[in-house]
Design an enzyme around this catalytic site. Structure first.
Site, short mmCIF file in Angstrom:
data_model
loop_
_atom_site.label_atom_id
_atom_site.label_comp_id
_atom_site.label_asym_id
_atom_site.label_seq_id
_atom_site.Cartn_x
_atom_site.Cartn_y
_atom_site.Cartn_z
N SER A 1 0.94 -1.19 -0.16
CA SER A 1 -0.23 0.08 0.06
C SER A 1 0.94 1.37 -0.05
O SER A 1 1.43 1.65 0.44
CB SER A 1 -0.80 -0.09 1.36
OG SER A 1 -1.40 1.42 1.78
N TYR B 1 -1.66 -1.45 11.13
CA TYR B 1 -2.23 -2.05 9.68
C TYR B 1 -0.83 -0.71 8.83
O TYR B 1 -0.61 -2.07 7.35
CB TYR B 1 -3.30 -1.46 9.08
CG TYR B 1 -3.45 -1.26 7.58
CD1 TYR B 1 -3.67 -2.35 6.44
CD2 TYR B 1 -3.72 -0.31 7.28
CE1 TYR B 1 -4.51 -1.94 5.33
CE2 TYR B 1 -4.14 0.12 5.51
CZ TYR B 1 -4.02 -1.74 4.56
OH TYR B 1 -3.53 -0.82 3.32
N LYS C 1 1.78 -3.70 6.15
CA LYS C 1 2.50 -3.54 5.46
C LYS C 1 3.90 -3.67 5.22
O LYS C 1 4.71 -4.33 4.21
CB LYS C 1 2.02 -2.15 4.64
CG LYS C 1 0.19 -3.05 4.13
CD LYS C 1 0.26 -3.79 3.06
CE LYS C 1 -1.91 -3.93 3.50
NZ LYS C 1 -1.97 -5.12 2.74
C1 UD1 Z 1 -6.80 4.44 4.00
C2 UD1 Z 1 -5.31 3.91 4.11
C3 UD1 Z 1 -5.02 2.83 2.61
C4 UD1 Z 1 -5.83 2.12 2.35
C5 UD1 Z 1 -7.05 2.85 2.03
C6 UD1 Z 1 -8.03 1.77 2.19
C7 UD1 Z 1 -3.40 5.01 5.32
C8 UD1 Z 1 -2.57 6.54 5.47
N1 UD1 Z 1 -4.76 4.73 4.55
O1 UD1 Z 1 -6.89 5.74 2.97
O2 UD1 Z 1 -3.46 2.63 3.38
O3 UD1 Z 1 -5.09 0.83 1.67
O4 UD1 Z 1 -7.30 3.45 3.43
O5 UD1 Z 1 -8.36 0.94 3.21
O6 UD1 Z 1 -3.45 4.11 5.86
N2 UD1 Z 1 -12.91 10.76 3.52
C9 UD1 Z 1 -13.88 11.22 4.09
N3 UD1 Z 1 -15.07 10.87 4.20
C10 UD1 Z 1 -14.88 9.61 4.36
C11 UD1 Z 1 -14.26 8.76 4.41
C12 UD1 Z 1 -12.49 9.35 3.98
O7 UD1 Z 1 -14.07 12.44 3.94
O8 UD1 Z 1 -16.69 9.44 5.20
C13 UD1 Z 1 -11.64 10.84 3.10
C14 UD1 Z 1 -10.66 10.83 3.99
O9 UD1 Z 1 -10.44 11.72 5.11
C15 UD1 Z 1 -9.11 10.98 3.09
C16 UD1 Z 1 -9.80 10.42 1.48
O10 UD1 Z 1 -11.35 10.66 2.18
O11 UD1 Z 1 -8.98 12.11 2.50
C17 UD1 Z 1 -9.97 9.30 1.63
O12 UD1 Z 1 -9.98 8.42 2.57
P1 UD1 Z 1 -10.03 6.24 2.91
O13 UD1 Z 1 -10.84 6.48 1.67
O14 UD1 Z 1 -10.17 6.66 3.52
O15 UD1 Z 1 -8.47 6.53 2.32
P2 UD1 Z 1 -7.09 6.72 3.35
O16 UD1 Z 1 -6.75 6.66 4.24
O17 UD1 Z 1 -6.93 7.50 1.95
#
Ligand code: UD1
Length: 343
Positions: free
Chosen positions: A128, A153, A157
């Site tokens: 990842s 997690y 990785k």
């Molecule tokens: C996370 C993990 C990544 C993992 C991926 C898929 C980290 C840093 N990142 O990525 O390793 O492969 O999940 O499981 O460990 N967001 C919102 N609202 C929500 C959900 C998300 O605003 O309800 C935003 C988050 O703040 C972020 C972006 O969307 O900025 C992406 O979030 P998310 O889909 O959870 O993925 P990551 O955190 O980037």
């Protein structure tokens, strides 16, 4: 028994594993799925068979079971194994680290050990972009430093990459590729397989589609005051079918003996940063709907921005993302609608 190279897809009934299974079979490989359905139901497995119009052999197995894993490698002539069988909820891994260390590391150890013992030379590991942490320079290349992980997690990785690297270097019996995924999203164009989170989704796109379909009241956008063009985080959203095809390219590189080093790492992303707000707006536009959302406080642990330099994968794997963000977001919505119709 098998005319074509047999690929063991450990965790092949899950979100990414099911898409990889489809692409592998369509590329001419035989696939054996190993899964214990601990984090998914049979929906995607059934969908895979429907897409392919044929059976796909499945063994119900927990890769944390050393004997069972060893028996599997002793029984089948496995040309390569792709290891997806791991937990992936970042937040849960902070509250239940032992669950993550036990599951994610033990399964990897067993797979690598059995592969080595039974002459399966090729091991592909799903890593990842989390290993880069909050990188100072964007886009990140495979040479960018790995920063200390902030979750169990993320630790698993990094540790899994290191285990694979060390085993490859030890006796020369196996070789490995680690693919570092950015943010996988979307679903197969058939809408028969896709992401099916248990409970409340942690990830952005399933939360968006569940809000759009009425399963969730409102999407919270975590943070609108980041130092980015629109104040929301930047990510590299990679279509899951494109991602699956990167696995086919990597497996082919291994089984056709084309690796230049016995352990290789590739970023798998689009190379393009997209903000959370841009993604939400694109989802609304492409699917012709309005999403109920509001900007709330930042989510602890989120990084501001990360996107991939994909030139190495382009050069060495001959792979590049091809699906547009619009296609991907349409496919994510089609999948959610398909699920709603099943109810
Ligand atoms: C996370 C993990 C990544 C993992 C991926 C898929 C980290 C840093 N990142 O990525 O390793 O492969 O999940 O499981 O460990 N967001 C919102 N609202 C929500 C959900 C998300 O605003 O309800 C935003 C988050 O703040 C972020 C972006 O969307 O900025 C992406 O979030 P998310 O889909 O959870 O993925 P990551 O955190 O980037």
């Amino acid at each position: 028994m098998f005319d074509k190279p047999l690929i063991l897809v450990a965790g092949g009934a899950g979100y990414i594993g099911s898409h990889v299974t489809v692409e592998l079979v369509e590329a001419g490989y035989e696939v054996l799925i190993g899964d214990n359905f601990s984090n998914c139901d049979r929906t995607c497995y059934e969908g895979v068979k429907q897409i392919l119009g044929r059976e796909v052999p499945l063994v119900e197995i927990d890769f944390c079971d050393r004997t069972a894993t060893d028996n599997l490698f002793a029984t089948y002539p496995i040309a390569a194994v792709i290891h997806f069988a791991a937990f992936k909820a970042v937040g849960e891994s902070v509250t239940e680290p032992l669950k993550y260390y036990r599951n994610n590391l033990l399964s990897l150890l067993n797979v690598v050990e059995s592969a080595e013992r039974h002459g399966c030379r090729n091991i592909l590991f799903s890593s990842s972009a989390t290993v880069y942490g909050e990188a100072e320079v964007q886009p990140v290349t495979e040479q960018s430093p790995r920063l200390p992980a902030t979750s169990a997690y993320g630790q698993t990785k990094q540790m899994s990459e290191d285990i694979l690297r060390d085993v490859v270097a030890s006796k020369g019996l196996v070789r490995g590729i680690a693919l570092r995924y950015f943010n996988p999203i979307g679903a197969h164009p058939s809408a028969l397989i896709g992401e099916l989170p248990r409970g409340v989704p942690n990830n952005l796109v399933p939360y968006i589609t569940q809000t759009a379909v009425g399963k969730r009241q409102m999407l919270s956008i975590f943070g609108g005051d980041y130092p980015t063009p629109d104040g929301t985080c930047l990510r590299d959203f990679i279509d899951v079918v494109d991602l699956a095809r990167a696995h086919v390219a990597a497996v082919t590189r291994m089984v056709e003996d084309k690796m230049e080093q016995p352990y290789e790492i590739f970023n798998v992303g689009t190379g393009k940063p997209v903000s959370v707000m841009q993604l939400v707006e694109a989802f609304e536009r492409v699917n012709g709907l309005k999403l109920n959302y509001k900007i709330v406080d930042r989510r602890p642990g989120d990084i501001v921005a990360i996107w991939a330099d994909t030139s190495l994968a382009e050069q060495k794997l001959g792979w590049k993302a091809t699906r547009t963000l619009d296609e991907t977001l349409a496919s994510a919505w089609a999948w959610e609608c398909h699920l709603a119709e099943q109810k």
